[in-house]
Scaffold this motif. Structure first.
Motif, PDB file in Angstrom:
ATOM      1  N   ALA A 127      -7.133   9.043  15.180  1.00  0.00           N
ATOM      2  CA  ALA A 127      -6.055   9.819  14.557  1.00  0.00           C
ATOM      3  C   ALA A 127      -4.686   9.313  14.999  1.00  0.00           C
ATOM      4  CB  ALA A 127      -6.208  11.294  14.897  1.00  0.00           C
ATOM      5  N   SER A 128      -4.544   8.959  16.274  1.00  0.00           N
ATOM      6  CA  SER A 128      -3.249   8.435  16.718  1.00  0.00           C
ATOM      7  C   SER A 128      -2.973   7.072  16.077  1.00  0.00           C
ATOM      8  CB  SER A 128      -3.186   8.349  18.242  1.00  0.00           C
ATOM      9  OG  SER A 128      -4.138   7.450  18.725  1.00  0.00           O
ATOM     10  N   TRP A 129      -4.000   6.243  15.920  1.00  0.00           N
ATOM     11  CA  TRP A 129      -3.822   4.988  15.191  1.00  0.00           C
ATOM     12  C   TRP A 129      -3.459   5.282  13.739  1.00  0.00           C
ATOM     13  CZ3 TRP A 129      -6.401   3.584  10.791  1.00  0.00           C
ATOM     14  CH2 TRP A 129      -6.081   2.323  10.282  1.00  0.00           C
ATOM     15  N   GLY A 130      -4.157   6.227  13.118  1.00  0.00           N
ATOM     16  CA  GLY A 130      -3.937   6.549  11.714  1.00  0.00           C
ATOM     17  C   GLY A 130      -2.527   7.024  11.429  1.00  0.00           C
ATOM     18  N   TYR A 131      -1.962   7.799  12.339  1.00  0.00           N
ATOM     19  CA  TYR A 131      -0.584   8.261  12.155  1.00  0.00           C
ATOM     20  C   TYR A 131       0.381   7.069  12.149  1.00  0.00           C
ATOM     21  CZ  TYR A 131       3.911  10.421  12.913  1.00  0.00           C
ATOM     22  OH  TYR A 131       5.215  10.773  12.796  1.00  0.00           O
ATOM     23  N   GLY A 132       0.205   6.167  13.100  1.00  0.00           N
ATOM     24  CA  GLY A 132       1.055   4.974  13.141  1.00  0.00           C
ATOM     25  C   GLY A 132       0.879   4.109  11.905  1.00  0.00           C
ATOM     26  N   PHE A 133      -0.366   3.981  11.438  1.00  0.00           N
ATOM     27  CA  PHE A 133      -0.644   3.189  10.245  1.00  0.00           C
ATOM     28  C   PHE A 133      -0.008   3.816   9.010  1.00  0.00           C
ATOM     29  CE2 PHE A 133      -3.430   2.542   6.536  1.00  0.00           C
ATOM     30  CZ  PHE A 133      -3.309   1.175   6.395  1.00  0.00           C
ATOM     31  N   ALA A 134      -0.132   5.136   8.874  1.00  0.00           N
ATOM     32  CA  ALA A 134       0.366   5.818   7.677  1.00  0.00           C
ATOM     33  C   ALA A 134       1.885   5.877   7.621  1.00  0.00           C
ATOM     34  CB  ALA A 134      -0.216   7.231   7.609  1.00  0.00           C
ATOM     35  N   THR A 135       2.548   5.897   8.754  1.00  0.00           N
ATOM     36  CA  THR A 135       4.005   6.025   8.760  1.00  0.00           C
ATOM     37  C   THR A 135       4.718   4.705   9.038  1.00  0.00           C
ATOM     38  OG1 THR A 135       3.991   6.658  11.103  1.00  0.00           O
ATOM     39  CG2 THR A 135       3.909   8.435   9.480  1.00  0.00           C
ATOM     40  N   ARG A 136       3.993   3.618   9.173  1.00  0.00           N
ATOM     41  CA  ARG A 136       4.602   2.320   9.444  1.00  0.00           C
ATOM     42  C   ARG A 136       5.520   1.918   8.296  1.00  0.00           C
ATOM     43  NH1 ARG A 136       0.574  -2.523   9.793  1.00  0.00           N
ATOM     44  NH2 ARG A 136      -0.656  -0.652   9.886  1.00  0.00           N
ATOM     45  N   GLY A 137       6.714   1.445   8.652  1.00  0.00           N
ATOM     46  CA  GLY A 137       7.633   0.931   7.655  1.00  0.00           C
ATOM     47  C   GLY A 137       8.477   1.978   6.949  1.00  0.00           C
TER      48      GLY A 137
ATOM     49  N   MET B 180       0.854  -1.168   0.000  1.00  0.00           N
ATOM     50  CA  MET B 180       0.000   0.000   0.000  1.00  0.00           C
ATOM     51  C   MET B 180       0.902   1.233   0.000  1.00  0.00           C
ATOM     52  SD  MET B 180      -3.026   1.069   2.713  1.00  0.00           S
ATOM     53  CE  MET B 180      -3.927  -0.407   2.478  1.00  0.00           C
ATOM     54  N   GLY B 181       0.618   2.159  -0.887  1.00  0.00           N
ATOM     55  CA  GLY B 181       1.441   3.354  -1.040  1.00  0.00           C
ATOM     56  C   GLY B 181       1.244   4.358   0.084  1.00  0.00           C
ATOM     57  N   TRP B 182       2.195   5.281   0.154  1.00  0.00           N
ATOM     58  CA  TRP B 182       2.212   6.309   1.199  1.00  0.00           C
ATOM     59  C   TRP B 182       0.944   7.162   1.151  1.00  0.00           C
ATOM     60  CZ3 TRP B 182       2.961  11.760   1.171  1.00  0.00           C
ATOM     61  CH2 TRP B 182       3.329  12.298   2.384  1.00  0.00           C
ATOM     62  N   ASN B 183       0.545   7.642  -0.023  1.00  0.00           N
ATOM     63  CA  ASN B 183      -0.652   8.491  -0.140  1.00  0.00           C
ATOM     64  C   ASN B 183      -1.924   7.728   0.215  1.00  0.00           C
ATOM     65  OD1 ASN B 183       0.782  10.754  -0.920  1.00  0.00           O
ATOM     66  ND2 ASN B 183       0.637  10.265  -3.096  1.00  0.00           N
ATOM     67  N   LEU B 184      -1.998   6.473  -0.179  1.00  0.00           N
ATOM     68  CA  LEU B 184      -3.178   5.666   0.139  1.00  0.00           C
ATOM     69  C   LEU B 184      -3.277   5.414   1.640  1.00  0.00           C
ATOM     70  CD1 LEU B 184      -5.632   4.185  -0.905  1.00  0.00           C
ATOM     71  CD2 LEU B 184      -4.174   2.185  -1.299  1.00  0.00           C
ATOM     72  N   ARG B 185      -2.155   5.192   2.288  1.00  0.00           N
ATOM     73  CA  ARG B 185      -2.158   5.005   3.748  1.00  0.00           C
ATOM     74  C   ARG B 185      -2.696   6.247   4.451  1.00  0.00           C
ATOM     75  NH1 ARG B 185       0.465   0.971   6.392  1.00  0.00           N
ATOM     76  NH2 ARG B 185       1.568  -0.519   5.118  1.00  0.00           N
TER      77      ARG B 185
ATOM     78  N   ALA C 154      -4.670   8.512   3.148  1.00  0.00           N
ATOM     79  CA  ALA C 154      -6.092   8.640   2.812  1.00  0.00           C
ATOM     80  C   ALA C 154      -6.934   7.720   3.693  1.00  0.00           C
ATOM     81  CB  ALA C 154      -6.314   8.322   1.332  1.00  0.00           C
ATOM     82  N   VAL C 155      -6.481   6.487   3.910  1.00  0.00           N
ATOM     83  CA  VAL C 155      -7.199   5.560   4.783  1.00  0.00           C
ATOM     84  C   VAL C 155      -7.221   6.093   6.214  1.00  0.00           C
ATOM     85  CG1 VAL C 155      -7.104   3.251   5.820  1.00  0.00           C
ATOM     86  CG2 VAL C 155      -6.794   3.526   3.363  1.00  0.00           C
ATOM     87  N   ALA C 156      -6.095   6.608   6.687  1.00  0.00           N
ATOM     88  CA  ALA C 156      -6.036   7.157   8.046  1.00  0.00           C
ATOM     89  C   ALA C 156      -6.994   8.335   8.207  1.00  0.00           C
ATOM     90  CB  ALA C 156      -4.602   7.583   8.372  1.00  0.00           C
ATOM     91  N   GLY C 157      -7.062   9.205   7.205  1.00  0.00           N
ATOM     92  CA  GLY C 157      -7.985  10.342   7.258  1.00  0.00           C
ATOM     93  C   GLY C 157      -9.440   9.910   7.215  1.00  0.00           C
ATOM     94  N   LEU C 158      -9.751   8.925   6.397  1.00  0.00           N
ATOM     95  CA  LEU C 158     -11.118   8.420   6.294  1.00  0.00           C
ATOM     96  C   LEU C 158     -11.565   7.764   7.602  1.00  0.00           C
ATOM     97  CD1 LEU C 158     -13.563   7.951   4.444  1.00  0.00           C
ATOM     98  CD2 LEU C 158     -12.524   5.769   3.822  1.00  0.00           C
ATOM     99  N   VAL C 159     -10.685   6.979   8.213  1.00  0.00           N
ATOM    100  CA  VAL C 159     -11.011   6.334   9.482  1.00  0.00           C
ATOM    101  C   VAL C 159     -11.224   7.386  10.576  1.00  0.00           C
ATOM    102  CG1 VAL C 159     -10.069   4.863  11.319  1.00  0.00           C
ATOM    103  CG2 VAL C 159      -9.928   4.137   8.947  1.00  0.00           C
ATOM    104  N   THR C 160     -10.387   8.409  10.609  1.00  0.00           N
ATOM    105  CA  THR C 160     -10.529   9.462  11.612  1.00  0.00           C
ATOM    106  C   THR C 160     -11.828  10.231  11.427  1.00  0.00           C
ATOM    107  OG1 THR C 160      -8.126   9.670  11.742  1.00  0.00           O
ATOM    108  CG2 THR C 160      -9.417  11.501  12.602  1.00  0.00           C
ATOM    109  N   THR C 161     -12.169  10.569  10.192  1.00  0.00           N
ATOM    110  CA  THR C 161     -13.418  11.282   9.911  1.00  0.00           C
ATOM    111  C   THR C 161     -14.629  10.427  10.276  1.00  0.00           C
ATOM    112  OG1 THR C 161     -12.330  12.448   8.105  1.00  0.00           O
ATOM    113  CG2 THR C 161     -14.724  12.457   8.106  1.00  0.00           C
ATOM    114  N   THR C 162     -14.565   9.153   9.959  1.00  0.00           N
ATOM    115  CA  THR C 162     -15.662   8.237  10.297  1.00  0.00           C
ATOM    116  C   THR C 162     -15.791   8.084  11.814  1.00  0.00           C
ATOM    117  OG1 THR C 162     -15.291   7.055   8.240  1.00  0.00           O
ATOM    118  CG2 THR C 162     -16.568   5.906   9.924  1.00  0.00           C
TER     119      THR C 162
END
Length: 157
Positions: free
Chosen positions: A56-66, A1-6, A8-16
């Protein structure tokens, strides 16, 4: 999964995580308990905000993992210090011979020579430090011959 997609998923989860609890609390769950919308909607918003903060804290970890380093920056390297007489510290991997003693190490390439001693106050946590006399510290893998000059048949103090 690419950096931008990660991201986007983190932002969508936070908004939801904000929108769903606010709507459920303000429109479905709290109306039978609290008739006044001036109390009901702020309470639902506080619950949604708390859940969105966790998301949001989960999303940051998810988006920057690896990721090793931020794009455009070099990866951080450990501090390398040789603090004793005839000590050698190598921050990365070693492929050549290293000798801190008087014995000759067969050279496949040029040997690493010991650094002049210096005494830092406290090395950082990720430091590669050779602090004993004739010590060798390697921060990576070693594939070359090593010698501290110690002889197995010599008397020990």
């Amino acid at each position: 999964m690419g950096w931008n997609l990660r991201w986007a998923v983190a932002g969508l989860v936070t908004t939801t995580a904000l929108a769903v609890p606010v709507w459920l609390g303000g429109a479905v769950v709290l109306p039978p308990l609290l008739e006044d919308p001036a109390i009901r909607w702020p309470l639902a918003s506080a619950l949604g905000t708390a859940l969105a903060a966790l998301a949001a804290s989960w999303g940051y970890g998810f988006a920057t993992r690896g990721q090793r380093a931020t794009p455009g920056q070099a990866p951080s390297s450990p501090s390398v210090q040789a603090t004793a007489e005839r000590a050698v510290a190598i921050g990365g991997s070693n492929q050549g011979p290293v000798s801190t003693g008087d014995t000759h190490v067969p050279a496949q390439s040029q040997a690493v020579t010991p650094a002049a001693p210096h005494h830092p106050a406290v090395p950082p946590a990720d430091a590669v430090t050779a602090s004993g006399s004739r010590s060798i510290a390697i921060g990576g893998n070693n594939s070359g011959p090593l010698s501290t000059g110690d002889k197995s048949d010599s008397p020990r103090p």
